[in-house]
Structure formats: C-alpha cells, structure tokens
Design an enzyme around this catalytic site. Structure first.
Site, PDB file in Angstrom:
ATOM      1  N   ASP A 109      -4.015  89.151  -4.845  1.00 57.42           N
ATOM      2  CA  ASP A 109      -3.362  90.457  -4.733  1.00 57.42           C
ATOM      3  C   ASP A 109      -2.183  90.314  -3.766  1.00 57.42           C
ATOM      4  OD1 ASP A 109      -2.909  93.160  -4.954  1.00 57.42           O
ATOM      5  OD2 ASP A 109      -4.726  93.785  -3.922  1.00 57.42           O
ATOM      6  N   GLU A 169       3.550  90.030  -4.174  1.00 55.71           N
ATOM      7  CA  GLU A 169       4.957  90.358  -4.545  1.00 55.71           C
ATOM      8  C   GLU A 169       5.964  89.654  -3.638  1.00 55.71           C
ATOM      9  OE1 GLU A 169       2.550  92.623  -3.992  1.00 55.71           O
ATOM     10  OE2 GLU A 169       2.049  92.951  -6.087  1.00 55.71           O
ATOM     11  N   ASP A 198      -2.010  99.598  -8.676  1.00 55.07           N
ATOM     12  CA  ASP A 198      -2.716 100.748  -8.122  1.00 55.07           C
ATOM     13  C   ASP A 198      -2.345 102.030  -8.847  1.00 55.07           C
ATOM     14  OD1 ASP A 198      -3.720  98.875  -6.478  1.00 55.07           O
ATOM     15  OD2 ASP A 198      -2.502  99.391  -4.740  1.00 55.07           O
TER      16      ASP A 198
END
Lengths: 540, 964
Positions: free
Chosen positions: B529, B532, B605
């Site tokens: 996760d 980015e 999300d």
C-alpha cells in the site's frame, strides 16, 4: 480414435453404503425398498427417487437427504459414528473436501485411506479436557455456592434491616404526624377556636386595657387643647401687659405663667429677639424623670397610635405560637421534601450551587438562617420528617437490594453475583490498565500516567434475542455502556465476556471496533454445579 | 490505533465525505500544464499555425535490415538545440516513435519504457522504409494496408490503414520538447540565442512568443500550498498532440473515477474542465466523477470505431495531463502534456481490440496467471486486531459455512508500524495463527508499505540506511525524511539496484545469517500500500518532486513508475523464497504500465456510497482494458457503514470482479458477511458460493488473458467492436470468453433492470433459464434483479463449467466434480473452455495442466456434446511465459485429477424431448423439462435437459449423444 479409448466411465464413489452418514435415529428411514430401481422418498417427501440414487454422489433430493454419506448436496448433513468417542453430525459441505474433520475422528468424512481413525486418542483427549473442565467447575461451583450463601446472608441481613427500618418508620411516622398536626393547627385554627381563645381573661383584659387607653388618650387630647388655649391667653397677657402700670396682680400672673411654662421673664427677652420655645422644651425634659418602662411624652405622642392599631387576633395566635416551637427554613430549602429520593443527590448538589450564587448576590439567605416566619412547631416537624425520609430511603435501598438479590436481571436467580457487587478487577494491557468494578464502572487508565477514561457503567447482561434472563448464557456477557465519548466516535463501551473459572480475573482486553472494548473474564459465579449425570461421568 | 486514527481524522475534519481538492493541483496550478494548455490555446486561435519542429532531410539514416531509421530534428525556435528522432516498426506492426534532446545541458529521463516493457521489442524484418524529399514511409501488414508516414516539415507521424489516417502525431503542431537551459539573469532575458546581428538586437521582439508565450511561466521554481519545488533543472516539459481522425471513442488511461468512454475535457460542452491527470496520488475520499489523478497511471489509450481499433502507449513516467476532445462525433483529438522525460510513443495499429491487446501486452506483458486461490474471496479489515481475532473470524465463517480463502492484516499487526515486526502484545503467535488459517486451505495476506520508521531498532530501516538505498532529499546528500503511518519515516529507493536482492532477502522465512521475516510462512502473501508514494506531510500527499533517486534522477522524472517497482520486487521476493518457486500474490495500490505482471490492484479508498459502487465497476473495467485485469474495488466501501441492501449489492459487484476483497476502515462497524441479519446473511452466503462455483470460469479467463492479453472483464466494444450501441456501455460486461454477460446492480431499491443484447442471439438467465432473444441492431431486455440475484445471462452458444459443491475454501474444491451448462445458440450449437492446473506453482509451464474444449453440435437432428483436448491442439498457446511445442495428456496434473468427474450436464434450449441420452452406448439417467427452444424467437423459460452423472472425467475425451 484415442478419445474413445480414454472415455472410460469414471465410477462415482463406488461402494458407499446406503446408510453411510445416516444418524442412528434416521436409520429406519433408509431401508431398502426391495430393489435398486424401487423408489425411495426424500425425507421431506418432496420427491421419489430410485433407491440406487441414495448415496450415489449426486444430489437428487431438494432437502439433501439422499446423500447423507457424500458431499453432493449443499444443504445436507452427514453422521460420523466415531465409535470410541461421541457421534456427530457435520454439514455435507465437509464431506469429501480432503480435510479430516476433527468432529469426525473415525475419518468417515473422507474417502477411505485419507484419514486415520483417531477416535481413541480424540476420545481420551476429550475425556481429559472434560475432566479438566469439570475440575474447574467443581472448584468454581464450590466458590459459587459460597457466593450463594453470601447472598442468603445478605438476604437475611437485608430482611432484618428492612424490618428494623420498617419499625423505625412506623415510630417516626407517628412522631411526624403528631408534630405536623401541631404545626398545622397553629396555622389553620378555625373561627370558633379563635372565638374561644378570645374568651381568655388575658385577652379580655388586654381589650379592656386597650379601650381604657384609647379613652384616656381621648381625654388627654381634650386637656391638651384646653391647656393650649389657656397658654395662648396667658402668652397674649405676658406679651401685651404694660409693666409701667405696676399692677401687681397682672405681674404675678405673668411671672407665674412664665415659671410654669419655663419662659424667661419678658422684660429680659425683649432685649434680644428670638425663640424661647426650645429652651422651654429642654427645661421641661430636664425636669421630667420617668419610671422604668414608662413612656415619655414624646413616645406617647408618636407611638401610642400605632400601638392602639395592633391586630389583637394575630397577637392571640402569636401568643399561642410563642408557647409552641420556633420553625425551620424557607421554601427553597424545604423543596427537599417534595423531591423524589432518586433525584435527591442531584438536587442537593444543584441546590448548594444555586444557593451559593444566590447568597453571593444577596437574593437568598443562607441555609442556616432561621426563617423568621416559620414557627418552632414546623421546624420540629420538618426535622422529624427528614429523619423519616432518611429511614424510608434506607428501607427502599434495602428493599431494592433485596429485590435485585434474586432478580435474574441483576445478581442472578440464586444471588450468585451479589458477592461480586463492587469488586474491582484490573488488567494491564501494555499501554493501558483496564479496570472493571462489577456492577459499577469500567475504566481505562494510561500506564504512563494521565487521567482515566470511563468506558461506561453497568447496564445489563446479555439481552440478545433468544437468550433467556437467568440462563447460564445470559451471564456470559455483561455490558458497560455510555462511557466517555470517543473523538469522532461513539461513547466508549465494554462487553465483558465471562466464562467459568476458579478466580475472578480479567484475561484479555481487545478493541474490535473503535472504542468498543471486549474484555474476557472468568468467574466462579458462572460455574454451575455438575449435574448428576456429569458428576456420575466424573466418577468413571 | 488511536494515534493514527486521529491523524487520519485530522484530515477528515474540514469536509466530511469530500475530496480535499485543495490538496491536489489543477492544471492551472501546475506550471508545465498551464504552459501546455496555453500552447494549445494559441494554436487554436492562430490561422497559420505551423509546428516549429522539422526533420533535417539530410540526416535521415535508415538501417534497412532493422527497419528503423534515425534522423535529426530541429526547432525553428532554437536552431542550436539538437533533437533526435528514432522511428521503428516492431515485428507485430507496432510503431515506436522516440525523440530526445541530444548534446543538451542535461539528459532527459529516458528509462520509463525500460520499467514498463518486458524486453526490448523485436524490429520487423520485413518493413522497408522509403526515403523521399519530404517524408519517410513504410508499408506493411498482412494485407499490406498499413502505412506509416513521417513527414519532415513540420514533423508529423501518421499511421494509415487502407488509406485512412488512424493515428496522427503532431498533426496540430503541439509537439514541444522544452530543452535544458541555464537560468537567465536579468539582462540575458531577451530570448535571442541565434548569433546576433545588429538588426535583431535592435528589434528586441520575442520571436518565439507566438509559440511559447511571452512569459517564462514557472520555469525555475514553483510553489504549491506551503511547498516549494526548487526545479533545479528548469523547464523540461513535453507536449504532444495525438489525434485519431477516424475514431469517435477513446478508452483507457487509468486511473480515473469516471465513465469508460472517456468524456471530453476540451471543446464545447466539455464534460470536465481540467485534463485527465496522471500523477499517482493518495486522494482521500476521491470524487466519483472526476479527471483527477488517483493511485495509479497507465498512459495507454484505445481509440475505437466500428471500423477499427488502434491504441497508443505513451511511455512517460512523469506527471502527465491529457486533454480529450471530439471535433466531430467520429474523431478524437488528444493532447498529452508531461513534466519531463523523452518522447517515447508506441502506436498500436490494431485493427481489432484483440489485436491491440496482443500488441500492448507484448510490450508490457500479459497479466500473470494468479494463484487459483487468489481469485476466491478475500476478507480484509483495518484491522483484525489480534491472532485470536483472526481465528475467531475464521471460526465464524466456518460456522456459517461461508467460503473464504484469504484473511488480511492491515497495518496494526506491526509494532509501531514497523512492517514485518509483529506487535507481540496482540499477535504473540503469528506463525501458529497462519498455520491455523492454512489448515483449512487458506492463506494470509499481510501489509508491507514502503515507508520505514526511522529508528535503528528496526532492522529493515537500519539495513536500508547502511546499504544507502533510501531516497534522498533535494541536493541528493541526505536521506529524505517524511511523515507516514510510522511517524518520521524514510523511503526505500527501489530504483537503486542495490536494494533489489536485499529486499528479496527480507522475505526468506528460514533463519539465515541476516535479518529476515522468519515469523512468516511461505503461504503468507503481501499487500503493498502507500506506494504512490503516500507521504502525509508532502506536496499533494506525496514526495517532493526535487527529491533525488538513484542515478541522480529527480522524483518528478519517475513519480508514476515509483509504485510498480515495489510491486515488482515484492512479487519477485515471494517467488524466490521457495524452490521451486510458487506463484506470488501481491496487491498494489499504485501502478503503471506493466504492473499487470506482478499481481493485483484495487481502486483504493472508496466511499460506501452507491455512486462509488457504480464507478468502481467502471474503474475495474477501465483497468481491464488498460491491460491490468486483476482488479477490484473494496466491497462494502472503505469508508462508511453500508446499509444491508447496499452491502449485499456490493457483494454482487464483488463476485463479478476479478479481484474480490471486502475491506473496511478502522472507524467502521464490523460487517463480515456472517454478521448480517437474515435474509441478507443467506443472500451473501449464496453470492459467495456463486463466486466459488464460477471459479473454473474465472481461472480459464485468467489463463486466456495471461496468454493473449485479452482482458478478463470485457466491455461491449471489445466483444462486439462493430456494434455502435455498445460503445459507451460500462455497466454491463462479459466475463472472459465464457459467454457470461453481467450487469451488477448499483442502485438502491432495484427489482429489475434492463440488459442490452448486442446481437440476434438467445441469452439465458443464469438463475431462471429464462430465454431472451436479442436483435441484430441491439435490443434491451428487462430481467429480474431482486436483491438475492445479480442479473447475469449466459450467451447462447456457450458451455459454462462450474463446481457447485460449497466448500470452506477453494483449495477444498480441488477434487469436486464439474457441472457443464450447455447454452445452445440459435443454431443449436455451443462451445466452452476449461483450464486447470495445480493453481499454485509454475508446473503449468512444464506442461502440467489440462485445457479442454467442450463442444455441442448438431449432427443431423441429434446433439453431440463432446470434450476435446485443446492443449494437444494448441500447445504453443496454452500457457503464459512459454510456448510449449507439445503437450502430454497424461501429465502429472492430469493424472492427479483423473477421477474428477463431470457430475452433471445441463442443456438449455433443446427443441424437443430427447429419445435417449447415451455415453458409449450406455443410456444415462436424465430429466427433461419442456420450454422455449434456442432457435425460436419466443421469450420464456428455456427447455432444460439435466443429464445426471454421465460418468465422464473432466480431463478426458468423451462424447455424449443426445438423440432427439
């Protein structure tokens, strides 16, 4: 062609008995109807299928009853005999899935050879575990019986407390009634009673005195007027006579008047013009000597009127009161009498705050200031009433405790939880220590210091649908709710999951959802005594 | 738990359930995008616009045997600046166009393609470039109908098919490669760098303003919020217009929350005012219809018309904005504005969608064939709080007989969010816990994020620091420090090759001489996760662009590629921990072109709203056509507490998503399927069981995509490329080649829905066998859609293999028999496929698998249903990663499942009751229910023939004869 050679039919689970997976109670329903092609009814009667279709690893019956020994039906069950241990029903979805079900220690849930028959070991382990559980329960239930005994003692104690309180209340009620009567009578006498009181010689004499005084006042005023008229005549004489005439009668009269009225001789005065009255008054006062308690002329002049305006009936009542008791506080303070007991503490706290403000601003008098208008009889009565209320409260509390003692929603139908009322248990969970005061409050205290968070107060046991209050399951969950609010979350709450154990101890703390805590605990209060069959097994 | 949730809450407060738009740039807030759009506006207004870029004809150098050429390009604005052009045609017809600045002050970033591509593509041996005075052209293709023309002045690249322009580069003259320059001091500002003669000095006019504008807009420094981008390299942006003069629809460029058929950003009534943005970002509570960038970027765009499909892949790693406009209903203009990097565009000539997928996945790779269990149901939550919690969740699934394969652990398992390090207060026995889960054939997935808590008692950080593999702050001297879940953190620089072996070594489960994750098992899989990367105190919740990576590249150069490296290396790490390797499973949030080779992605999300449920379906579809099929969105919505109806519908979406995971935020109520009241709980159980029964279909579809690149979920335009009626459909789709047409319900209170049928064919309702007949011009039919069912139809002509026995996990279905649904088409025929292997290892590459074709065909009046060995027929196309020359039907896997039967064959649409049904001359037990036949136009319940236990194996050849 090659594929023809390969196209050997694959037998479905061959050799499965028709009764495989059938529980003993249903065996009569799985009897051969005679031949393989003869029809057999699904247990729910919804369909008839050939006997050969039973346990052929293909689901024919909507209720899944044709495949007790295979996993073909999604909704069926299968029975494992588990000889040497206890037989059990498992869902069909566990049959033939390649896993040896622990519930199926004989390995009958899987194809032959996959699972060993471990029923002997499983049975022994099960017995051991059962024995261990029974041991805990034996010990725990002994402690539990002490709790029950405690509850019985509590019952007796509360009952006698209640009896004593009731007796006390009876006495106090009488006393309060008497005092109330006294206070009330003063306040609410009838006309006849007043008339009767007016027959009192003292009252009659008082009225006579009053009338006489009024008459005297009237006569006195008449005389004053005449005296003033005479004085005016004499003053005119004094100021107007000619001294050169040497008329001795006149001179004697002037001098006599001057002496009586306290005036300077006129011949001296004429040299210096001015008032002579003050001097005269001073002379008069100086001359007068009063007997003890006697009124001065000035006082008579000023106050006699108001004295004569007195309300003699009120005086009469006041007189009676005077013979009675002085009284208590103002209405504000007496509100306590009307506040229900449950709200009393809050009210008192509120009142104290309010009164202190009002005192600050001079609006109300302090709590200890006797109110001028309350008689002693009322105060006595009110004190007595307070004592009664207090006794009543004690009684109510005791009765409440007694009611809860055997109430399933509270301390259990045997009162087994009473002993733990107020017992505080804690668990250090690293960052925090959690404390539960049973039937009171649950708290979270940071181990690094700082203020604690309330996790809520006891509200109820396991009230899930289908859980009977008083059943053992009912006491496996305790709820503490409405604790301090979480930031951007709910008010904190705790579910205490309790099981039988020989000690009252918190085992684990978890927060499965934000600010909703699960705490596990053991308690002997949940250890039911072994019933006959269990105890019997125990002996084996 | 408290600390981080309050950190999160801090970000929630200003606007509940709304994206914090001010956290993210609009085009107007990004200097290079501003410049790019201004350039486009000037071109629009100009009457005589001509690109300043041209090829120097004398420089064209063709290397005939390589079918490529290089040439020098110059800009009339900057005659002294040199550019190079490299154009080549690959053996599959893909054209690659590269342009770079040469001999400049610095080097432009040119490695984006090397991270995306699986290998250096092979140049076509057949293409011959012809050089003329004004252009270079090449003609090729099976029909010799493709022509690529590179014109010199201005420089344009046009791909024609059959004389029609398909793709045009620089047709609008928006190509602009800002060259490197030194920062001008005050007096040097006059933009005159040609040798100055007196007259020019006198004039003092900006002779480039017509193209570049008057101002140096944000060349050397840029502020956004409280952050300043120091931009030490100055301007280096890249602008290119790419037009599709004969294609009215464009799709792709994930990831955006919007429709499949990309709405316009320019022109009259543009749907969006900003261009589509590609800049991987952790966007909190993103909007359900927006061109804003999200977690991943795939600069791959399809252009489609009823005549052909083409596509382009713009291999750039920096922030990129894409304007889309339709000058007419049948044409499309796009404009790509990137912050840095070379021009490296791949033109895929199609002409069919399948060709485009083959061409694109030959470049960037096909999706890896996942482990079989990874296609089953994943149960996640932030967080399962202890090992006992995990055991309890497993126990409750089993008690309710609800299938689940994977339990997930979010960040709270890790002590102080030091990933790998168990919080022993709550997970005292992690390996035992995993073994308890594995005992039921299940797996665990544990999160590992790329930020490392900066504390020396954390071996992973300490080793990374000592190895010198951390990202550096501007200047490149010091390790960058930012804020993330673990507080003050450092980021691993996976661009540094020194980090690779080290990272892989961390996942070794056996004790070695260095630290490794011995408290895990070889059945522990990974969730990456925040890659980015997400940085709480960074610009746009990410990394400062002037941070420095390995090789001195700035973060701006590689930003969109950053996420794929962690995904790649974690995937490699999982393969390398066992010998022989097992298939990895790694879920990533951030991705780039090529990420499909490394595992799965999810849409981040999302919110628990109907809008997000609906757009999630579209986003997953877009990802599928973006080459990355293994995609899903959080079932239930990450934020919020969905009402039971919404949750049930969300499972309906999830069971028809390639990646099927329920997940929830830490502030939500628990919502595991067993917690619902009836009837919802039973509906969820049946939906979960439906997914499991269809696993053979999913797995077969994944085999196909792993070999051909054809996506697992196929929008209408992919399956029916000539049917205009389906070009904009994005709420219904086909599942692989199975013939299943799905339309998940994403609205409240629905009891029926309309499904578009694109052809004159019969479609059968999977639940009720209702036969619906479509029309050749397309037709909408109304199908029931009560809460307990997801509307989905079986296309006539399909044979669907399923496994119908409910089990606790997919592993336990290994030996379960199959059911075949034979959905006859209007001609009375049908076909379908089944692929199976061990589901866990790479033994399929050694030929250990079965690949069957089931065919139902009419022979005279009878129906023959047979099973044939597709693997033996087409061994070279059977599995990914290797072209087998032959196939042994008696391989170990086939032998292992030799006893696995077909237990039931269900035939829809027979016209009459059969006289007999036989295998090998033996009459079978069967039941026939009369109904509508496949060859009639009537609507109604189809006739159903159920053949009981034909006694045939799923891996063997057989034939069932149905005599009518």
């Amino acid at each position: 062609m090659l594929w023809l050679l390969l196209a050997l039919p694959i037998p479905s689970l061959a050799g499965i008995e028709k009764t495989s997976g059938v529980p003993p109670s249903l065996l009569p329903r799985y009897r051969s109807p005679g031949s393989n092609s003869a029809s057999w009814s699904c247990l729910d009667g919804s369909k008839s299928i050939p006997w050969s279709a039973v346990n052929d690893d293909y689901c024919d019956c909507p209720d899944g009853s044709d495949e007790p020994g295979t996993g073909a039906c999604p909704n069926g069950t299968s029975y494992c005999r588990n000889e040497g241990h206890i037989g059990s029903l498992i869902p069909s979805t566990r049959v033939g899935d390649g896993l040896c079900e622990p519930e199926c220690c004989d390995g009958s849930d899987e194809r032959p050879g996959l699972c060993l028959n471990v029923c002997k070991e499983v049975g022994e382990a099960y017995q051991k575990q059962q024995e261990a559980e029974r041991k805990v329960r034996r010990t725990g239930s002994k402690i539990r019986s002490l709790y029950i005994a405690h509850a019985q003692k509590e019952k007796k104690r509360l009952e006698s407390q209640i009896a004593a309180a009731e007796a006390e209340i009876t006495v106090r009620e009488k006393e309060v009634a008497r005092l109330k009567d006294l206070a009330d009578t003063t306040e609410s006498l009838s006309e006849a009673a007043i008339q009767h009181k007016k027959e009192s010689p003292l009252y009659k004499s008082l009225i006579e005195h009053s009338l006489a005084l009024k008459s005297l006042q009237r006569e006195y005023k008449k005389h004053l007027e005449r005296e003033k008229a005479l004085g005016d005549i004499l003053d005119a004489l004094r100021l107007g006579y000619n001294p050169n005439y040497q008329d001795m009668a006149v001179l004697e009269a002037v001098r006599g008047w001057e002496a009586l009225a306290g005036l300077p001789h006129i011949n001296d005065v004429r040299k210096e013009e001015g008032s002579t009255e003050d001097e005269g008054a001073v002379a008069e006062q100086q001359e007068e000597t009063l007997g003890e308690g006697e009124w001065s002329a000035a006082k008579l002049d000023k106050e006699l009127d108001s004295l004569l305006k007195s309300d003699y009936e009120t005086l009469l009542i006041e007189h009676d009161k005077h013979l009675g008791a002085p009284a208590g506080g103002s209405l504000l303070f007496n509100l306590t009498a009307y506040i229900p007991d449950v709200f009393l503490p809050q009210y008192l706290a509120f009142r104290n705050t309010l009164v202190s403000w009002l005192e600050t601003f001079g609006i109300a008098k302090g709590i200890n200031d006797d109110s001028a208008d309350t008689s002693a009889a009322r105060k006595t009565y009110q004190d007595a009433e307070k004592a009664l209320q207090s006794a009543q409260k004690d009684l109510d509390k005791a009765q409440n405790e007694l009611e809860r003692l055997y109430e399933p929603e509270w301390y259990g139908s045997e009162g087994e939880w009473k002993k733990l009322d107020g017992t505080c248990l804690s668990k250090d969970a690293g960052e925090y220590t959690y404390e539960i005061c049973l039937f009171g409050e649950a708290k979270q205290k940071p181990n690094k210091g700082g203020s604690f968070q309330s996790l809520g107060k006891f509200t109820h046991w396991n009230n899930a649908p289908g859980v009977e209050p008083g059943s053992p399951e009912y006491y496996t969950k305790q709820y503490y709710e409405r604790g301090s609010k979480c930031w951007n979350g709910p008010m904190r709450s705790v579910t205490v999951l309790t099981s039988c154990g020989t000690e009252n101890v918190l085992l684990t703390v978890a927060e499965p959802e934000k600010c909703e805590y699960h705490i596990t605990m053991t308690s002997p209060a949940l250890c039911l005594p072994l019933d006959d069959s269990e105890a019997h097994r125990d002996e084996l | 738990m408290r600390a981080l949730s309050s950190f999160l809450l801090l970000t929630i407060v200003p606007a509940a359930f709304a994206v914090k738009s001010q956290d993210f740039k609009t085009c107007a807030q990004a200097a290079f995008c501003r410049r790019g759009r201004a350039l486009s506006a000037r071109a629009q207004e100009s009457q005589a616009w001509k690109s300043p870029y041209s090829v120097d004809p004398s420089s064209v150098a063709v290397s005939p045997e390589q079918a490529s050429f290089v040439a020098a390009v110059k800009s009339s604005l900057y005659p002294n600046i040199k550019f190079s052009l490299d154009v080549r045609v690959h053996d599959d017809g893909v054209v690659r166009v590269r342009m770079d600045e040469v001999d400049g002050l610095r080097k432009r970033y040119d490695e984006a393609a090397s991270w995306a591509l699986t290998a250096e593509p092979t140049i076509s041996p057949d293409v011959k470039w012809a050089v003329s005075k004004k252009d270079v052209r090449a003609t090729y293709g099976a029909k010799n109908d493709i022509e690529v023309v590179v014109s010199y002045d201005p420089l344009t690249v046009i791909l024609y098919r059959g004389g029609k322009a398909q793709v045009v580069l620089n047709g609008r003259g928006l190509l602009h490669m800002e060259h490197f320059r030194t920062k001008a001091t005050g007096e040097e500002k006059a933009p005159v760098d040609a040798p100055a003669d007196d007259s020019q000095v006198v004039m003092q006019v900006n002779n480039r303003a017509w193209f570049e504008g008057e101002e140096e807009d944000g060349f050397w420094e840029e502020k956004f919020g409280s952050w300043t981008d120091s931009k030490p390299k100055g301007p280096e942006s890249l602008s290119i217009d790419i037009n599709f003069p004969n294609h009215g629809h464009v799709y792709g460029i994930p990831q955006h929350a919007t429709r499949l058929d990309l709405p316009t950003t320019t022109g009259e009534n543009a749907h969006f005012s900003d261009p589509y943005r590609l800049y991987n970002a952790d966007v909190f509570e993103y909007l359900a219809d927006s061109p804003m960038s999200l977690y991943g970027s795939i600069p791959f765009m399809h252009a489609h018309s009823a005549e052909s499909t083409v596509a382009i892949f713009n291999a750039v790693g920096s922030e990129t904005w894409i304007d889309v406009g339709h000058p007419s209903a049948t044409s499309t203009e796009t404009h790509w504005i990137s912050e840095s990097g070379i021009l490296d565009v791949f033109i895929m000539p199609g002409p069919t969608p399948a060709d485009v997928f083959a061409q694109y996945t030959r470049l960037t790779g096909t999706p890896a064939l996942p482990a079989h269990w990874a296609l089953a149901y994943h149960q996640c939550r932030w967080n399962y709080i202890s090992s006992d919690d995990v055991r309890d969740v497993q126990r409750r699934f089993d008690a309710e007989d609800m299938p689940v394969d994977v339990f997930w652990l979010d960040i709270e398992y890790a002590e102080e969010h030091k990933y790998f390090i168990w919080d022993k207060k709550t997970f005292p026995d992690p390996v035992d816990m995993m073994h308890d889960v594995e005992a039921i054939g299940r797996k665990m997935v544990v999160i590992i994020d790329p930020h490392l808590k900066r504390t020396d008692d954390y071996p992973v950080y300490k080793e990374a620091k000592e190895l010198g593999v951390l990202v550096k702050s501007p200047g490149g001297e010091n390790n960058y420090e930012g804020w993330c879940w673990s507080g003050s953190s450092a980021w691993i620089d996976f661009f540094n090759p020194s980090s690779w072996d080290w990272w892989k070594s961390l996942f070794i489960t056996e004790q070695g001489d260095k630290w490794s994750w011995t408290e895990s098992t070889v059945d522990t899989y990974i969730w990456n996760d925040m890659n980015e990367p997400s940085i709480f105190n960074g610009p746009e919740i990410s990394m400062p662009r002037d941070n420095v990576h390995h090789g001195g590249w700035e973060h701006r150069d590689i930003h969109n590629i950053n996420g794929v490296l962690l995904h790649n290396l974690t995937s490699q790490a999982l393969m390398s921990r066992t010998d022989p390797p097992r298939r990895p499973f790694v879920l990533t949030r951030s991705f780039y072109a090529g990420s499909q080779r490394f595992g799965a992605m999810w849409t981040g999300d999302n919110l628990g709203t109907w809008e997000h449920m609906a757009v999630g379906v579209k986003m997953v579809l877009v990802n599928n056509i973006g080459g990355f099929s293994f995609a899903g969105s959080d079932v239930g919505g990450f934020f919020g507490n969905p009402e039971p109806e919404m949750l049930v519908r969300w499972y309906g979406v999830g069971i028809f998503s390639p990646f099927f995971r329920a997940h929830a935020h830490i502030d939500t109520k628990r919502r595991e399927p067993y917690l619902l009241d009836e009837p919802y709980k039973s509906i969820l159980r049946s939906l979960l069981r439906l997914r499991y029964s269809l696993l053979p279909v999913w797995y077969t579809a994944f085999r196909e995509t792993s070999v051909t690149g054809l996506p697992v979920l196929r929008p209408h335009w992919v399956v029916f490329p000539k049917d205009e009626g389906g070009f904009s459909l994005d709420d219904q789709y086909f599942l692989g080649s199975s013939g299943l047409l799905v339309k998940p319900i994403t609205d409240k209170g629905v009891t029926e829905t309309s499904i578009y049928l694109p052809e004159d064919q019969v479609y059968y309702d999977y639940y009720s066998y209702e036969a619906y007949r479509g029309a050749s011009k397309g037709k909408n039919v109304t199908v029931p859609a009560a809460l307990d069912r997801v509307p989905f139809l079986v296309r006539g002509g399909s044979i669907v293999p399923t496994r119908e026995r409910p089990r606790r996990s997919s592993m336990l279905m290994k030996r379960d028999p199959f059911t075949l649904r034979v959905a006859l088409d209007t001609s009375g025929a049908a076909a379908g496929e089944l692929y199976l292997d061990d589901g866990e290892t790479f033994s399929h590459r050694d030929g250990k698998f079965i690949w069957r074709k089931f065919v139902a065909s009419k022979q005279h009046k009878d129906l023959r249903i047979k099973s044939v060995d597709l693997a033996a027929q087409r061994p070279g196309e059977a599995v990914d990663g290797v072209a087998l020359s032959n196939y042994n039907g008696a391989n170990d896997f086939a032998k292992d499942i030799a006893t696995v039967r077909v237990e039931r064959v269900v035939v829809f649409g027979l016209s009459t009751k059969p006289k007999s049904v036989q295998v090998g001359g033996k009459e079978l037990y069967w039941e026939y229910t009369p109904g509508v036949a496949s060859d009639t136009k009537k609507q109604g319940t189809a006739s159903v023939l159920v053949i009981k236990d034909p006694g045939v194996g799923v891996s063997s050849d057989w034939e069932i004869a149905v005599q009518v």
